[in-house]
Write an enzyme that holds these catalytic residues in place. Structure first.
Site, PDB file in Angstrom:
ATOM      1  N   SER A 140       0.873  -1.082   0.254  1.00  0.00           N
ATOM      2  CA  SER A 140      -0.340  -0.185   0.017  1.00  0.00           C
ATOM      3  C   SER A 140       1.030   1.260   0.184  1.00  0.00           C
ATOM      4  O   SER A 140       1.641   1.370  -0.836  1.00  0.00           O
ATOM      5  CB  SER A 140      -0.888  -0.390   0.602  1.00  0.00           C
ATOM      6  OG  SER A 140      -1.977   1.226   1.312  1.00  0.00           O
ATOM      7  N   ASP A 294      -2.058   6.813  -3.971  1.00  0.00           N
ATOM      8  CA  ASP A 294      -1.293   5.810  -3.419  1.00  0.00           C
ATOM      9  C   ASP A 294      -0.115   4.974  -4.368  1.00  0.00           C
ATOM     10  O   ASP A 294      -1.356   4.611  -5.499  1.00  0.00           O
ATOM     11  CB  ASP A 294      -1.087   5.540  -1.583  1.00  0.00           C
ATOM     12  CG  ASP A 294      -1.994   4.016  -1.694  1.00  0.00           C
ATOM     13  OD1 ASP A 294      -3.283   4.044  -3.142  1.00  0.00           O
ATOM     14  OD2 ASP A 294      -2.285   3.281  -1.238  1.00  0.00           O
TER      15      ASP A 294
END
Length: 551
Positions: A140, A294
Site C-alpha cells: 500500500s 498511493d
C-alpha cells in the site's frame, strides 16, 4: 528459539541474496531476534513486512510458505481459481510470479494481470473471473523497504477473520523449505494453469467506474495528478479524460512506476511531504486541484488552489464533501439509501446522512468491514440500498462493483464535485465551511506512533493493558463521559476488537487502536465547536498523547 530458527535458515536457504544477508547477521543478536522472534503474521490484511531475510520479513520463503498454505486451504475445500496482481514495489512482480508458480504447481487456475494494476482492479478481477481467492502483492502506502500481499475472498472483499484464521492454520503447517510446491512462472503459463487477464477486463473496469458518475464535468477545471510512482499512472488520467476533464497536468517524476520512491520516500497521500512536487506544480501552474493516489491506487489525497491559497484536505473532509455531494446531486438514489463509515471516522457524517433521511452504518476500520456490511445487505436482499462508503484514511467507494476503496473512482468523483462547485463559484473549502455552518464544526486529527521490532511489540501490548487497568478520568482538561472498550462492549453489533473509545465532554472524543498490519498505535482525535476552540482541544489532546507514546 530465534537462534534455532536463524541457524535452520542458514542451513537450508539456497537463494544467494538471502543467504548473503543471513551470513552478514552473524554476531548481531538483536537484529537476528527482530527477524526471527516470530513468523510474519497472516491476517485479514494478508502479509506485510520489511523486505529481507528472516521469518518475520518479506522474502521468497515467507511468500512461498504463505502461498502454499493458501493452496492447501483451497485444495482441501475443492476451490480452484485465484486472481493475482501487483504494484510497483521492489520485488512485487517477482513475488506475484512466484505466487502464480506455486498455485499452478498445486493445480489451481490463476488469472494474472499482464502488468501492475491498482488494488481495486484486483478486487474487480476476483469478481469477474469468479475467483475463490485474490492476491494483490503490495504494501500500500508504506515506505520502499516494505512489501506484502493482500488476500481477497470470492466477493472481492479482503478476507474476514474466520477465513484468515483458517488460512493461517494451514500456513503454520508448511515447512519453509521442504513443504512448498513450485514451478517457474513461464512453465505455469505453458501449463495453462496461469493465464493473463484479457485486455477487455480493463475496459470493463473503467466502464463500471464511469457508471458511478454523479454529475458529469461541464465546467472546465485543471487537475494536477501524481501517481506517487505507483499503479494509478494509466487508469486515473484515463478516467479523468472520460469524465470530461480537459486539462490534466502530470507530476512527471511521479507518474512512472518506481518502487524506490525517490521523490516521495513515504508515498502516503495523507502526508504533506509526499505531495511536495504536486503542491509546487499546483501553485506554479495555477491549477484548480491536486489529486494524488498511493502506490496501489486505493487511497486518494486532495489539495486545492483556492485563489492562490493552497489547502490539503483530510480523508474525513473529502468523505464529508463527497457524502454531501452525492446526497444533494444524485438523481438515482435508492429508497432508504445506506452509507457506511468507520468508528474512527468523523461523527459529522451521521448528521449529514440523518438530515437527508439516509441510514449510516459504522464499522471497524478497514474496508473489509465495509465490504462485509454490503454483503450482509445483499444477503438480506437490500444490496441496492448501498450508495457510498469511506474511511478517514483517504479511502472511498461508491457502488458495489468492487469491494475495496477505489482511488480511480474517487478521482472521477472529486473532479465532478470540483467542476460542479466551480460552476457555482464555490471552492471545496467554501463548501466545507457551508457544511460546518449547517451542522457544526468538527475537527479531526490522526496520530501514529511507531513500535518496531520485538521490543516495540511488547511496549504496544503494555500500553493497551495499562489503559484498560487504569483508565483516564479526564483528558486534556475535559471530563470523560463514557468509555467503550470494544473487547468487552455489547451495545453495538460489532465483534471484539482491540479498540478503546473515550467520549469526552463538549462532543470531543478519542479512539486508541493498535494497527493490524503495522507496528503502530494509532489515535483518532475529534473535537466539535468553533474552529478556534476545536483546534485548541485537538492540540492539547495531541500533546498529551505525544507525552505518553512518542519516543
Amino acid at each position: 528459539m530465534y537462534m534455532e530458527k536463524y541457524n535452520e535458515w542458514l542451513e537450508n536457504v539456497t537463494d544467494p541474496a538471502i543467504l548473503k544477508e543471513l551470513t552478514g547477521l552473524k554476531g548481531n543478536a538483536a537484529e537476528i531476534e527482530n527477524r526471527f522472534y516470530k513468523d510474519l503474521e497472516f491476517g485479514t490484511a494478508g502479509l506485510r513486512g520489511i523486505l529481507g531475510a528472516g521469518s518475520n520479513n518479506m522474502n521468497v520463503y515467507t511468500v512461498g510458505r504463505a502461498t502454499q498454505g493458501i493452496a492447501n486451504y483451497m485444495v482441501k475445500r475443492g476451490l480452484s481459481r485465484v486472481a493475482v496482481s501487483h504494484d510497483s514495489r521492489i520485488m512485487s512482480r517477482e513475488f506475484s510470479e512466484q505466487v502464480c508458480g506455486i498455485l499452478s504447481a498445486n493445480g489451481i487456475k490463476v488469472f494474472m494481470t499482464k502488468e501492475l494494476m491498482p488494488t481495486p482492479f484486483l478486487s474487480f478481477s476476483v469478481r469477474e473471473n469468479k475467483a475463490d481467492i485474490g492476491v494483490m502483492v503490495t504494501a500500500s502506502h508504506n515506505p520502499a523497504k516494505y512489501n506484502g500481499y493482500k488476500a481477497y475472498g470470492p466477493d472481492g472483499c479482503q478476507i474476514n477473520s474466520q477465513l484468515a484464521d483458517d488460512i493461517s492454520a494451514e500456513i503454520a503447517k508448511v515447512d519453509y523449505f521442504a513443504g512448498v510446491k513450485n514451478m517457474a512462472f513461464n512453465a505455469a503459463l505453458k501449463s495453462g494453469h496461469t493465464v493473463f487477464c484479457d485486455d477487455s477486463l480493463t475496459e470493463k473496469f473503467l466502464y463500471n467506474v464511469a457508471g458511478q458518475s454523479v454529475k458529469p464535468v461541464k465546467t472546465d477545471i485543471s487537475v494536477v495528478y501524481s501517481a506517487l510512482n505507483g499503479t494509478g499512472y494509466k487508469l486515473c488520467p484515463e478516467i479523468m479524460r472520460r469524465a470530461g476533464v480537459k486539462k490534466i497536468i502530470p507530476v512527471e517524476e511521479q507518474c512512472v512506476p518506481d518502487g524506490t520512491f525517490k521523490t516521495c520516500p513515504y508515498p502516503n497521500p495523507e502526508i504533506k511531504e509526499a505531495l511536495t512536487l504536486g503542491l509546487k506544480k499546483l501553485e506554479s501552474e495555477g491549477a484548480d486541484i491536486l489529486l494524488a493516489t498511493d502506490p496501489d491506487a486505493d487511497r486518494l489525497g486532495v489539495a486545492e488552489n483556492d485563489g492562490g491559497v493552497l489547502r490539503m484536505f483530510t480523508g474525513n473532509e473529502i468523505g464529508v464533501l463527497l457524502t454531501d455531494f452525492i446526497l444533494s446531486e444524485s438523481k438515482n438514489l435508492p429508497e432508504k439509501p445506506v452509507f457506511i463509515s468507520t468508528i474512527v471516522s468523523t461523527p459529522l457524517t451521521e448528521k449529514i446522512t440523518k438530515a437527508a433521511g439516509a441510514t449510516l452504518y459504522k464499522v471497524y476500520t478497514g474496508f473489509k468491514n465495509i465490504g462485509e456490511k454490503i454483503l450482509k445487505l445483499e444477503e438480506a436482499g437490500e444490496g441496492h440500498r448501498f450508495v457510498f462508503g469511506f474511511e478517514e484514511s483517504y479511502g472511498y467507494m461508491k457502488g458495489t462493483y468492487v469491494r475495496d476503496k477505489d482511488a480511480v473512482q474517487a478521482v472521477m468523483l472529486v473532479c465532478e464535485m470540483k467542476a460542479h462547485l466551480k460552476g457555482k463559484g464555490v471552492s471545496l473549502s467554501q463548501q466545507l465551511d457551508n457544511i460546518y455552518k449547517k451542522y457544526g464544526y468538527f475537527r479531526n486529527k490522526t496520530l501514529s506512533y511507531d513500535f518496531p521490532g520485538a521490543k516495540g511489540f511488547a511496549e504496544m501490548q503494555r500500553f493497551m493493558e495499562g489503559v484498560r487497568k487504569k483508565p483516564f478520568a479526564e483528558f486534556a482538561g475535559l471530563k470523560v463521559r463514557e468509555i467503550i472498550d470494544y473487547m468487552t462492549q455489547v451495545k453495538e453489533d460489532l465483534p471484539k476488537d482491540n479498540v478503546i473509545l473515550y467520549k469526552l465532554e463538549r462532543d470531543s472524543q478519542f479512539i486508541i487502536r493498535p494497527s493490524g498490519t503495522e507496528p503502530k498505535i494509532k489515535v483518532y482525535l475529534t473535537a466539535a465547536g468553533t474552529e478556534k476552540g476545536s483546534a485548541g482541544i485537538i492540540d492539547e489532546m495531541a500533546s498529551r498523547f505525544d507525552g505518553l507514546l512518542k519516543k
